[in-house]
Scaffold this motif. Structure first.
Motif, short mmCIF file in Angstrom:
data_model
loop_
_atom_site.label_atom_id
_atom_site.label_comp_id
_atom_site.label_asym_id
_atom_site.label_seq_id
_atom_site.Cartn_x
_atom_site.Cartn_y
_atom_site.Cartn_z
N PHE A 654 1.01 -1.06 -0.14
CA PHE A 654 0.08 -0.07 -0.03
C PHE A 654 0.81 1.19 0.12
CE2 PHE A 654 -3.30 -3.00 1.35
CZ PHE A 654 -4.36 -2.63 0.89
N MET A 655 0.46 2.35 -0.47
CA MET A 655 1.15 3.54 -0.78
C MET A 655 0.39 4.63 0.16
SD MET A 655 2.69 3.44 -4.57
CE MET A 655 3.60 4.83 -4.44
N GLY A 656 0.74 4.89 1.39
CA GLY A 656 0.08 6.13 1.93
C GLY A 656 1.16 7.11 2.05
N PRO A 657 0.98 8.02 3.11
CA PRO A 657 1.72 9.38 2.96
C PRO A 657 3.08 9.25 3.43
CG PRO A 657 -0.16 9.67 4.23
CD PRO A 657 -0.37 8.26 4.01
N SER A 664 -4.22 9.04 0.54
CA SER A 664 -4.21 8.53 2.11
C SER A 664 -3.55 7.04 1.79
CB SER A 664 -5.71 8.18 2.34
OG SER A 664 -6.48 7.33 1.32
N LEU A 665 -3.69 6.06 3.17
CA LEU A 665 -2.94 4.85 2.96
C LEU A 665 -3.47 4.02 2.03
CD1 LEU A 665 -1.13 2.92 4.34
CD2 LEU A 665 -2.87 2.16 6.15
N ASP A 666 -4.99 4.21 1.54
CA ASP A 666 -5.49 3.21 0.63
C ASP A 666 -5.88 4.09 -0.46
OD1 ASP A 666 -7.58 4.67 1.92
OD2 ASP A 666 -8.77 3.03 2.22
N GLY A 667 -5.24 5.31 -0.73
CA GLY A 667 -5.74 6.17 -1.81
C GLY A 667 -5.48 5.90 -3.07
N ILE A 668 -4.57 4.91 -3.47
CA ILE A 668 -4.22 4.65 -4.87
C ILE A 668 -3.99 3.31 -5.08
CG2 ILE A 668 -3.02 6.90 -5.10
CD1 ILE A 668 -0.63 5.70 -5.13
N GLY A 669 -3.98 2.77 -6.26
CA GLY A 669 -3.89 1.28 -6.49
C GLY A 669 -5.10 0.67 -7.08
N PRO A 670 -4.93 -0.78 -7.37
CA PRO A 670 -6.49 -1.36 -7.60
C PRO A 670 -7.36 -1.25 -6.74
CG PRO A 670 -4.38 -2.65 -7.97
CD PRO A 670 -3.85 -1.32 -7.24
N ARG A 673 -14.73 -1.69 -7.24
CA ARG A 673 -15.81 -0.73 -6.96
C ARG A 673 -16.99 -1.16 -7.82
NH1 ARG A 673 -15.87 4.59 -5.43
NH2 ARG A 673 -17.49 5.70 -6.44
N ASN A 674 -18.01 -1.01 -7.02
CA ASN A 674 -19.43 -1.38 -7.75
C ASN A 674 -20.10 -0.21 -7.14
OD1 ASN A 674 -21.82 -2.21 -7.94
ND2 ASN A 674 -21.12 -4.49 -8.85
N THR A 675 -20.81 0.60 -7.73
CA THR A 675 -21.59 1.80 -7.11
C THR A 675 -22.90 1.20 -7.03
OG1 THR A 675 -20.59 3.40 -8.75
CG2 THR A 675 -22.63 3.96 -7.63
N ALA A 676 -23.56 0.28 -7.36
CA ALA A 676 -24.88 -0.38 -7.36
C ALA A 676 -24.91 -1.03 -6.01
CB ALA A 676 -25.18 -1.05 -8.31
N ALA A 677 -23.90 -1.69 -5.86
CA ALA A 677 -23.63 -2.53 -4.60
C ALA A 677 -22.87 -1.58 -3.26
CB ALA A 677 -22.84 -3.91 -4.71
N ASP A 678 -22.51 -0.41 -3.69
CA ASP A 678 -21.90 0.39 -2.72
C ASP A 678 -20.65 -0.08 -2.45
OD1 ASP A 678 -21.54 2.77 -0.99
OD2 ASP A 678 -22.65 1.91 0.29
N VAL A 679 -19.91 -0.93 -3.15
CA VAL A 679 -18.44 -1.61 -3.06
C VAL A 679 -17.47 -0.55 -3.47
CG1 VAL A 679 -17.04 -3.47 -3.63
CG2 VAL A 679 -19.59 -3.75 -3.12
N ASN A 680 -16.38 -0.33 -2.46
CA ASN A 680 -15.41 0.62 -2.69
C ASN A 680 -14.32 0.20 -1.70
OD1 ASN A 680 -13.60 2.64 -3.62
ND2 ASN A 680 -14.52 4.16 -2.43
N ASP A 681 -13.52 -1.05 -2.18
CA ASP A 681 -12.60 -1.73 -1.52
C ASP A 681 -11.13 -1.28 -2.18
OD1 ASP A 681 -14.16 -2.70 0.44
OD2 ASP A 681 -14.42 -4.63 -0.73
N ALA A 682 -10.28 -0.87 -1.39
CA ALA A 682 -8.76 -0.83 -1.66
C ALA A 682 -8.22 -2.08 -1.50
CB ALA A 682 -8.12 0.31 -0.90
N LEU A 683 -7.43 -2.45 -2.52
CA LEU A 683 -6.99 -3.90 -2.58
C LEU A 683 -5.64 -4.00 -2.26
CD1 LEU A 683 -9.23 -5.36 -5.73
CD2 LEU A 683 -9.60 -5.62 -3.09
N ASP A 766 -9.29 7.86 -6.79
CA ASP A 766 -8.11 7.97 -5.87
C ASP A 766 -8.62 8.74 -4.59
OD1 ASP A 766 -6.66 6.64 -7.40
OD2 ASP A 766 -5.49 8.20 -8.15
N GLU A 767 -8.09 8.37 -3.41
CA GLU A 767 -8.21 9.03 -2.18
C GLU A 767 -7.27 9.85 -1.61
OE1 GLU A 767 -11.25 8.80 -0.27
OE2 GLU A 767 -12.28 7.31 -1.69
N THR A 768 -7.50 11.35 -1.71
CA THR A 768 -6.48 12.39 -1.66
C THR A 768 -6.31 12.62 -0.07
OG1 THR A 768 -7.85 14.20 -2.17
CG2 THR A 768 -6.57 13.08 -4.02
N GLN A 769 -5.22 13.04 0.26
CA GLN A 769 -4.91 13.58 1.61
C GLN A 769 -4.08 15.00 1.52
OE1 GLN A 769 -4.19 10.83 4.81
NE2 GLN A 769 -2.72 12.11 5.60
#
Length: 779
Positions: A654-657, A664-670, A673-683, A766-769
């Motif tokens: 994982f690549m965090g600050p 953020s710690l889980d901000g970039i990378g694979p 994501r499934n909007t209908a199922a509300d899935v958004n997992d950093a892998l 991506d999740e920015t910080q």
């Protein structure tokens, strides 16, 4: 002295006349005494000696000070000497010696006994510290002279704390039975700080740069915590040496400090300190050669061992390193008692120094023994193993100096002095080691805060000299809103008495991920060994056993995370190594350094998976613009490759600050994501690469504030998965870029770094910080 003459003991008294006759008779008598006295010295003979006025001190003690025996003929001068000896004993307030014919009477008035000693008015230095530095003690004889010396000692202690206006007044309170209470009334005064440190004569380096070299600091906004902003003579002497070392390590061989002026302000509340310097010219290495008339010396081989090169900036550290290398080579080739004497030829026109390393035969001196004192808790072997020589080996002064530096570098002693003296013969020396131990353990209770983890508590115990064996023991319990860490660490720096470090790490971590759909638990056992393989290179070998589990899945967990959690607890077992090359250890170039690291872990030594995990890091740093600006570049990367089994989020990168700022710690990378199922997992990812470039520079603020600025640019990517599906995004290599500003602040709790980031290249999800606060690390 008060001497009274008894009947018959002195010259006869004349009858008193009247008027001029009496005056004339007195004049004649005085002239007779002045004329006759040099020729006829008065003498006495006593058949008895008595002592009066003593209460505690025995008459025999007083008579021993007087040194007058019964029946002995003594002169008036000897009586005066006896009086002085009794008075100088410091036991008596007054002394009288009165000859009474054949009897000598000694009258004394004893000093009182000190009942108790107290200190009043002191807040900065407590009573226990003051009682330890004064020589007056309860139940001992009170001596005004000693009390005055104690006053001077107390004032000196306050002056070393920067309180030059301190005043101390001794008071004596009389008690019964010839006893007194001794009270030191103290007016501490305010701290007289160093308001400004300046330099005169410096051209190559600014005042700001030179002030960073000094141990003494200017008073700043943290003056309540920083105690190095007061004027202390010993610290000024250290500063002079630090300045000399600074300039000479940069080729200024003629550098001199012509004077240090410390002036009080008109209000007497601060000092202005000025260092007057002469820099001289900067020299470089010229021709470097080796010569010797000794038989069996292969001069070309020794020439090849020199690491300094013509054109490099001259540095005594480089010369010392070359000498040490040549002397080690001589020992390896069986050439005992060979010394290297550098002969320097100065070329003022070219500003170079030619150095001829002469190999000569030194005196045949052996180490008789090594004596160690002062180590009450630390075992002798911890100190003795810092020596590369043993009893019976040839004596090498350079090796002894290096051993002393290694002892000080342990960090176990407040001071360590190593000296050599002549032994039982001229051909032997005894090495004396005198150390002063200091506390090496710490127990910390505190709190933590992170932008991602919130508030937490921490309890940490550390001991750097466990059982006096030089071992390190660490126990940590840390709890936060979303994580709990339990860790036990043990390090033996000299396993089996060799330069072999054994490290054992036991850790367990639980995370309650507030921003993820799962929680994790990871336990790890890792023993390792590390040893040198070259002058600046070390090799670490390790075994890692790790158990991990994903649990507490939420209803919006993605398919990949659900599949990984369904595998339950998994054991991974691996063998690994890390090779590091670090030029910072030598200190030969004060402005630059390089760190190279490469490591691999091979999974499959038991456990559920077979994999190879490789990581690499390269860091380079240099200072430019008269060392005012620090430039730093870091390149880092890793690859995780499975040949059987597959990775989970607990295994991947994982690549965090701390790796790439602005996310953020889980901000970039694979991500799944499934909007209908509300899935958004950093892998996480099986591969990552990042390059960080930064510059640190002064902001123009007073350096006593400890605040500097910086800019940075990060570019990197995190990618690659073993398994994927249609909902996975950003699994490919895609660069992100960040620019930012940093604010560095040296505080009493440590160097803090404030990062303000702005991603300039990112992906939509991506999740920015934008801000993070960290403890700054020094390369």
């Amino acid at each position: 002295m008060n001497v009274r003459w008894g009947d018959g003991a002195g010259p006869a008294r004349g009858r008193a006349g009247s008027g001029a006759a009496r005056l004339f008779a007195l004049f004649v008598a005085l002239a007779a005494v002045l004329w006759i006295a040099p020729a006829e010295a008065q003498s006495y003979r006593f058949t008895s000696v008595s002592v009066e006025g003593n209460q505690r001190i025995q008459p025999g003690t007083i008579l021993s000070y007087a040194g007058i025996a019964r029946g002995e003929t003594v002169s008036a001068a000897e009586l005066n000497q006896a009086y002085r000896r009794i008075l100088d004993s410091g036991l008596f307030e007054t002394v009288e010696i009165e000859p009474q014919g054949a009897r000598l009477v000694i009258r004394v008035a004893e000093y009182p006994t000190i009942n108790r000693i107290s200190f009043e008015g002191n807040r900065r230095i407590d009573d226990e510290q003051l009682a330890g530095i004064v020589d007056s003690q309860p139940r001992r004889i009170f001596n005004p002279s000693q009390a005055e010396r104690d006053v001077a000692t107390i004032i000196e202690a306050y002056e070393s704390d920067g309180r030059i206006a301190a005043r101390v007044t001794p008071r004596v309170i009389e008690r019964s039975e010839n006893r007194v209470d001794l009270v030191f009334e103290i007016f501490e005064g305010d701290v007289v700080e160093i308001e400004r440190i300046g330099f005169v004569g410096n051209e190559a380096f600014s005042d700001r740069r030179l002030r960073r070299v000094l141990e003494t600091k200017q008073a700043g906004i943290l003056r309540a915590f920083i105690r190095s902003d007061t004027l202390i003579a010993d610290r000024i002497e250290l500063d002079r040496q630090l300045l000399r070392d600074f300039y000479q390590s940069r080729g200024y061989v003629d550098f001199r400090i012509t004077g240090v002026n410390a002036e009080l302000t008109q209000e007497r509340d601060a000092y202005f300190v000025t260092f007057n310097v002469q820099e001289g010219q900067q020299f470089a290495f010229g021709r470097l050669s080796v010569s010797s008339d000794l038989p069996g010396v292969d001069v070309p081989a020794f020439q090849a061992a020199i690491r300094s090169r013509p054109g490099q900036t001259y540095s005594p550290a480089r010369v010392d390193n070359d000498i040490a290398r040549l002397e080690r080579l001589a020992i390896e080739r069986g050439l005992d008692f060979v010394r290297v004497e550098p002969e320097v030829t100065r070329n003022d026109r070219a500003l170079t120094l030619d150095i001829d390393y002469k190999l000569v035969r030194g005196p045949r001196i052996f180490v008789e023994r090594i004596d160690i004192e002062g180590n009450t808790a630390t075992l002798d072997r911890v100190i003795r193993r810092q020596f590369r020589v043993a009893e019976g080996d040839p004596f090498n002064p350079r090796e002894i100096r290096e051993s002393a530096e290694r002892i000080r570098a342990l960090g176990l002693f407040a001071s360590a002095d190593v000296e050599a003296r002549e032994g039982s013969s001229e051909e032997q020396v005894i090495v004396d080691v005198d150390v002063e131990e200091q506390p090496t353990g710490s127990l910390t209770f505190g709190g933590t805060y992170s932008t991602s983890g919130g508030l937490g508590a921490i309890v940490r115990f550390q001991e750097r000299n466990f059982l006096g064996r030089g071992q390190r023991l660490a126990l940590e319990i840390s709890t936060g809103v979303d994580n709990r860490v339990y860790r036990l660490g043990f390090t033996e720096p000299a396993f089996l008495g060799r330069d072999l470090t054994f490290d054992f790490d036991l850790a367990y971590r639980e995370t309650d991920n507030l921003l993820a759909s799962y929680d994790t638990a990871i336990g790890r056992i890792r023993p390792s060994f590390e040893f040198p393989i070259a002058a600046n290179a070390r090799l670490a070998l390790r075994y890692t056993a790790e158990v991990s589990e994903l649990y507490g899945l939420s209803s919006d967990a993605g398919q990949l995370v659900q599949a990984e959690a369904a595998r339950g607890q998994e054991w991974n077992s691996s063998l690994g190594y890390t090779i590091s090359y670090d030029t910072r250890r030598t200190g030969l170039d004060p402005n630059a350094g390089v760190l190279l690291e490469f490591g691999q872990d091979f999974g499959g030594v038991g456990g559920a998976n077979t994999f190879i995990k490789s990581t690499a890091r390269a860091v380079a740093q240099t200072r430019v613009w008269n060392e005012e600006v620090t430039l730093r570049a870091t390149v880092e990367g890793g690859v995780l490759n499975y040949s059987s089994g597959s990775s989970r989020v607990t295994d991947r990168f994982f690549m965090g600050p701390g790796v790439m700022r602005g996310f953020s710690l889980d901000g970039i990378g694979p991500r799944e994501r499934n909007t209908a199922a509300d899935v958004n997992d950093a892998l996480g990812g099986n591969m990552f690469a990042v390059a960080r470039f930064e510059a640190e520079f002064p902001l123009g603020l007073p350096e006593e504030y400890g605040i500097s600025g910086g800019v940075y640019y990060d570019i990197g990517s995190l990618w690659g998965l073993d398994q994927t599906n249609a909902d996975v995004i950003y699994e490919d290599f895609s660069l992100r870029q960040t620019v930012g500003l940093s604010l560095f602040w040296d505080t009493p709790i440590g160097p803090l770094r404030f990062n303000f980031s702005e991603p300039v290249a990112k992906r939509p999800h991506d999740e920015t910080q934008a801000f993070d606060l960290t403890i700054s690390t020094q390369f």
